[in-house]
Motif scaffolding. Structure first.
Motif, PDB file in Angstrom:
ATOM      1  N   ILE A  71       0.849  -1.184   0.000  1.00  0.00           N
ATOM      2  CA  ILE A  71       0.000   0.000   0.000  1.00  0.00           C
ATOM      3  C   ILE A  71       0.889   1.240   0.000  1.00  0.00           C
ATOM      4  CG2 ILE A  71      -0.178   0.078   2.533  1.00  0.00           C
ATOM      5  CD1 ILE A  71      -3.067   1.084   2.192  1.00  0.00           C
ATOM      6  N   SER A  72       0.453   2.256  -0.729  1.00  0.00           N
ATOM      7  CA  SER A  72       1.189   3.518  -0.759  1.00  0.00           C
ATOM      8  C   SER A  72       0.205   4.649  -1.007  1.00  0.00           C
ATOM      9  CB  SER A  72       2.270   3.490  -1.850  1.00  0.00           C
ATOM     10  OG  SER A  72       1.693   3.325  -3.130  1.00  0.00           O
ATOM     11  N   ARG A  73       0.660   5.864  -0.783  1.00  0.00           N
ATOM     12  CA  ARG A  73      -0.209   7.020  -1.016  1.00  0.00           C
ATOM     13  C   ARG A  73       0.591   8.152  -1.641  1.00  0.00           C
ATOM     14  NH1 ARG A  73      -2.736   8.435   4.525  1.00  0.00           N
ATOM     15  NH2 ARG A  73      -3.682  10.141   3.338  1.00  0.00           N
ATOM     16  N   ASP A  74      -0.108   8.955  -2.420  1.00  0.00           N
ATOM     17  CA  ASP A  74       0.462  10.160  -3.007  1.00  0.00           C
ATOM     18  C   ASP A  74      -0.482  11.296  -2.630  1.00  0.00           C
ATOM     19  OD1 ASP A  74       1.342  12.263  -4.564  1.00  0.00           O
ATOM     20  OD2 ASP A  74       1.725  11.041  -6.322  1.00  0.00           O
ATOM     21  N   ASN A  75      -0.103  12.052  -1.612  1.00  0.00           N
ATOM     22  CA  ASN A  75      -0.988  13.115  -1.131  1.00  0.00           C
ATOM     23  C   ASN A  75      -1.141  14.233  -2.156  1.00  0.00           C
ATOM     24  OD1 ASN A  75      -1.435  11.762   1.281  1.00  0.00           O
ATOM     25  ND2 ASN A  75       0.147  12.891   2.390  1.00  0.00           N
ATOM     26  N   SER A  76      -0.171  14.397  -3.038  1.00  0.00           N
ATOM     27  CA  SER A  76      -0.284  15.433  -4.062  1.00  0.00           C
ATOM     28  C   SER A  76      -1.365  15.100  -5.089  1.00  0.00           C
ATOM     29  CB  SER A  76       1.057  15.638  -4.765  1.00  0.00           C
ATOM     30  OG  SER A  76       1.388  14.529  -5.567  1.00  0.00           O
ATOM     31  N   LYS A  77      -1.695  13.804  -5.168  1.00  0.00           N
ATOM     32  CA  LYS A  77      -2.729  13.358  -6.107  1.00  0.00           C
ATOM     33  C   LYS A  77      -3.982  12.866  -5.395  1.00  0.00           C
ATOM     34  CE  LYS A  77       0.593  11.961  -9.672  1.00  0.00           C
ATOM     35  NZ  LYS A  77       1.095  10.853 -10.521  1.00  0.00           N
ATOM     36  N   ASN A  78      -4.015  12.995  -4.056  1.00  0.00           N
ATOM     37  CA  ASN A  78      -5.158  12.510  -3.275  1.00  0.00           C
ATOM     38  C   ASN A  78      -5.487  11.057  -3.625  1.00  0.00           C
ATOM     39  OD1 ASN A  78      -5.349  15.014  -2.099  1.00  0.00           O
ATOM     40  ND2 ASN A  78      -7.356  15.517  -2.928  1.00  0.00           N
ATOM     41  N   THR A  79      -4.448  10.251  -3.726  1.00  0.00           N
ATOM     42  CA  THR A  79      -4.621   8.881  -4.197  1.00  0.00           C
ATOM     43  C   THR A  79      -3.891   7.893  -3.298  1.00  0.00           C
ATOM     44  OG1 THR A  79      -4.812   9.662  -6.483  1.00  0.00           O
ATOM     45  CG2 THR A  79      -4.341   7.331  -6.167  1.00  0.00           C
ATOM     46  N   VAL A  80      -4.555   6.781  -3.044  1.00  0.00           N
ATOM     47  CA  VAL A  80      -3.933   5.653  -2.355  1.00  0.00           C
ATOM     48  C   VAL A  80      -3.927   4.469  -3.311  1.00  0.00           C
ATOM     49  CG1 VAL A  80      -6.113   4.940  -1.253  1.00  0.00           C
ATOM     50  CG2 VAL A  80      -3.922   4.240  -0.255  1.00  0.00           C
ATOM     51  N   TYR A  81      -2.848   3.701  -3.250  1.00  0.00           N
ATOM     52  CA  TYR A  81      -2.659   2.592  -4.171  1.00  0.00           C
ATOM     53  C   TYR A  81      -2.547   1.280  -3.410  1.00  0.00           C
ATOM     54  CZ  TYR A  81      -1.189   6.458  -7.210  1.00  0.00           C
ATOM     55  OH  TYR A  81      -1.129   7.630  -7.931  1.00  0.00           O
ATOM     56  N   LEU A  82      -2.856   0.197  -4.124  1.00  0.00           N
ATOM     57  CA  LEU A  82      -2.585  -1.136  -3.608  1.00  0.00           C
ATOM     58  C   LEU A  82      -1.971  -1.945  -4.745  1.00  0.00           C
ATOM     59  CD1 LEU A  82      -2.858  -2.964  -1.083  1.00  0.00           C
ATOM     60  CD2 LEU A  82      -4.935  -3.891  -2.137  1.00  0.00           C
ATOM     61  N   GLN A  83      -0.671  -2.162  -4.640  1.00  0.00           N
ATOM     62  CA  GLN A  83       0.022  -3.002  -5.607  1.00  0.00           C
ATOM     63  C   GLN A  83      -0.096  -4.446  -5.145  1.00  0.00           C
ATOM     64  OE1 GLN A  83       1.670  -2.195  -8.560  1.00  0.00           O
ATOM     65  NE2 GLN A  83       1.802  -4.418  -8.818  1.00  0.00           N
ATOM     66  N   MET A  84      -0.645  -5.287  -6.010  1.00  0.00           N
ATOM     67  CA  MET A  84      -0.893  -6.681  -5.654  1.00  0.00           C
ATOM     68  C   MET A  84      -0.108  -7.582  -6.596  1.00  0.00           C
ATOM     69  SD  MET A  84      -4.996  -6.517  -4.906  1.00  0.00           S
ATOM     70  CE  MET A  84      -5.419  -6.297  -6.625  1.00  0.00           C
ATOM     71  N   ASN A  85       0.830  -8.314  -6.047  1.00  0.00           N
ATOM     72  CA  ASN A  85       1.656  -9.235  -6.812  1.00  0.00           C
ATOM     73  C   ASN A  85       1.399 -10.667  -6.369  1.00  0.00           C
ATOM     74  OD1 ASN A  85       2.902  -6.984  -8.040  1.00  0.00           O
ATOM     75  ND2 ASN A  85       4.456  -6.895  -6.427  1.00  0.00           N
ATOM     76  N   SER A  86       1.837 -11.597  -7.190  1.00  0.00           N
ATOM     77  CA  SER A  86       1.696 -13.029  -6.884  1.00  0.00           C
ATOM     78  C   SER A  86       0.270 -13.352  -6.460  1.00  0.00           C
ATOM     79  CB  SER A  86       2.676 -13.430  -5.778  1.00  0.00           C
ATOM     80  OG  SER A  86       4.004 -13.143  -6.156  1.00  0.00           O
ATOM     81  N   LEU A  87      -0.668 -12.893  -7.239  1.00  0.00           N
ATOM     82  CA  LEU A  87      -2.073 -13.050  -6.874  1.00  0.00           C
ATOM     83  C   LEU A  87      -2.484 -14.514  -6.874  1.00  0.00           C
ATOM     84  CD1 LEU A  87      -3.450  -9.935  -8.701  1.00  0.00           C
ATOM     85  CD2 LEU A  87      -3.835 -10.462  -6.295  1.00  0.00           C
ATOM     86  N   LYS A  88      -3.386 -14.833  -5.943  1.00  0.00           N
ATOM     87  CA  LYS A  88      -3.898 -16.178  -5.766  1.00  0.00           C
ATOM     88  C   LYS A  88      -5.412 -16.182  -5.956  1.00  0.00           C
ATOM     89  CE  LYS A  88      -0.454 -16.951  -2.127  1.00  0.00           C
ATOM     90  NZ  LYS A  88      -0.252 -17.340  -0.700  1.00  0.00           N
ATOM     91  N   PRO A  89      -5.993 -17.317  -6.304  1.00  0.00           N
ATOM     92  CA  PRO A  89      -7.461 -17.369  -6.434  1.00  0.00           C
ATOM     93  C   PRO A  89      -8.180 -16.888  -5.171  1.00  0.00           C
ATOM     94  CG  PRO A  89      -6.493 -19.322  -7.398  1.00  0.00           C
ATOM     95  CD  PRO A  89      -5.375 -18.574  -6.737  1.00  0.00           C
ATOM     96  N   GLU A  90      -7.604 -17.121  -4.009  1.00  0.00           N
ATOM     97  CA  GLU A  90      -8.253 -16.692  -2.773  1.00  0.00           C
ATOM     98  C   GLU A  90      -8.201 -15.177  -2.564  1.00  0.00           C
ATOM     99  OE1 GLU A  90      -5.912 -19.071  -3.131  1.00  0.00           O
ATOM    100  OE2 GLU A  90      -4.513 -19.095  -1.425  1.00  0.00           O
ATOM    101  N   ASP A  91      -7.500 -14.457  -3.432  1.00  0.00           N
ATOM    102  CA  ASP A  91      -7.525 -12.991  -3.384  1.00  0.00           C
ATOM    103  C   ASP A  91      -8.749 -12.424  -4.114  1.00  0.00           C
ATOM    104  OD1 ASP A  91      -3.990 -13.078  -3.883  1.00  0.00           O
ATOM    105  OD2 ASP A  91      -5.044 -12.694  -1.996  1.00  0.00           O
ATOM    106  N   THR A  92      -9.502 -13.276  -4.768  1.00  0.00           N
ATOM    107  CA  THR A  92     -10.702 -12.833  -5.476  1.00  0.00           C
ATOM    108  C   THR A  92     -11.701 -12.224  -4.502  1.00  0.00           C
ATOM    109  OG1 THR A  92     -10.464 -14.480  -7.233  1.00  0.00           O
ATOM    110  CG2 THR A  92     -12.675 -13.609  -6.841  1.00  0.00           C
ATOM    111  N   ALA A  93     -12.099 -10.988  -4.790  1.00  0.00           N
ATOM    112  CA  ALA A  93     -13.006 -10.256  -3.899  1.00  0.00           C
ATOM    113  C   ALA A  93     -13.306  -8.893  -4.514  1.00  0.00           C
ATOM    114  CB  ALA A  93     -12.364 -10.067  -2.525  1.00  0.00           C
TER     115      ALA A  93
END
Length: 118
Positions: A71-93
């Motif tokens: 997770i990361s945020r860029d306050n200059s862009k009013n944006t929060v990110y979630l980088q998701m790697n090595s995704l698994k079927p149980e991450d489905t949601a």
């Protein structure tokens, strides 16, 4: 008008990556702790990751995503990110963005679907 708008979800194969974004408007984003939650069909909504408003603070993660999600945020862009790697079927949601402030209001986004399947 307060808004949290998520994007970046989609269909990905196991082992793949996605980056979710959440753009905030209508409140003082930099002062808010931001979190990502997810809810799978038939299950309760669960916390995935959080990042506070304090510069340099350490984000927190659910055990199930540690080492794979960032997770990361860029306050200059009013944006929060979630980088998701090595995704698994149980991450489905459906993944939701959430903003909160101590003794202040709380806000939810509308959610974005992530499906991990071959």
């Amino acid at each position: 008008q307060v808004q949290l708008v998520e994007s970046g979800g989609g269909l990905v194969q196991p082992g793949g990556s996605l980056r979710l974004s959440c753009v905030a408007s209508g409140f003082s984003f930099s002062r808010y702790t931001m979190r990502w939650y997810r809810q799978a069909p038939g299950k309760e909504r669960e916390l995935v990751a959080g990042i506070s408003s304090t510069l340099g603070s350490t984000p927190n993660y659910a055990d199930s995503v540690k080492g794979r999600f960032t997770i990361s945020r860029d306050n200059s862009k009013n944006t929060v990110y979630l980088q998701m790697n090595s995704l698994k079927p149980e991450d489905t949601a459906v993944y939701y963005c959430y903003g909160s402030q101590l003794f202040g209001a709380t806000y939810w986004g509308q959610g974005t679907q992530v499906t991990v399947s071959s």
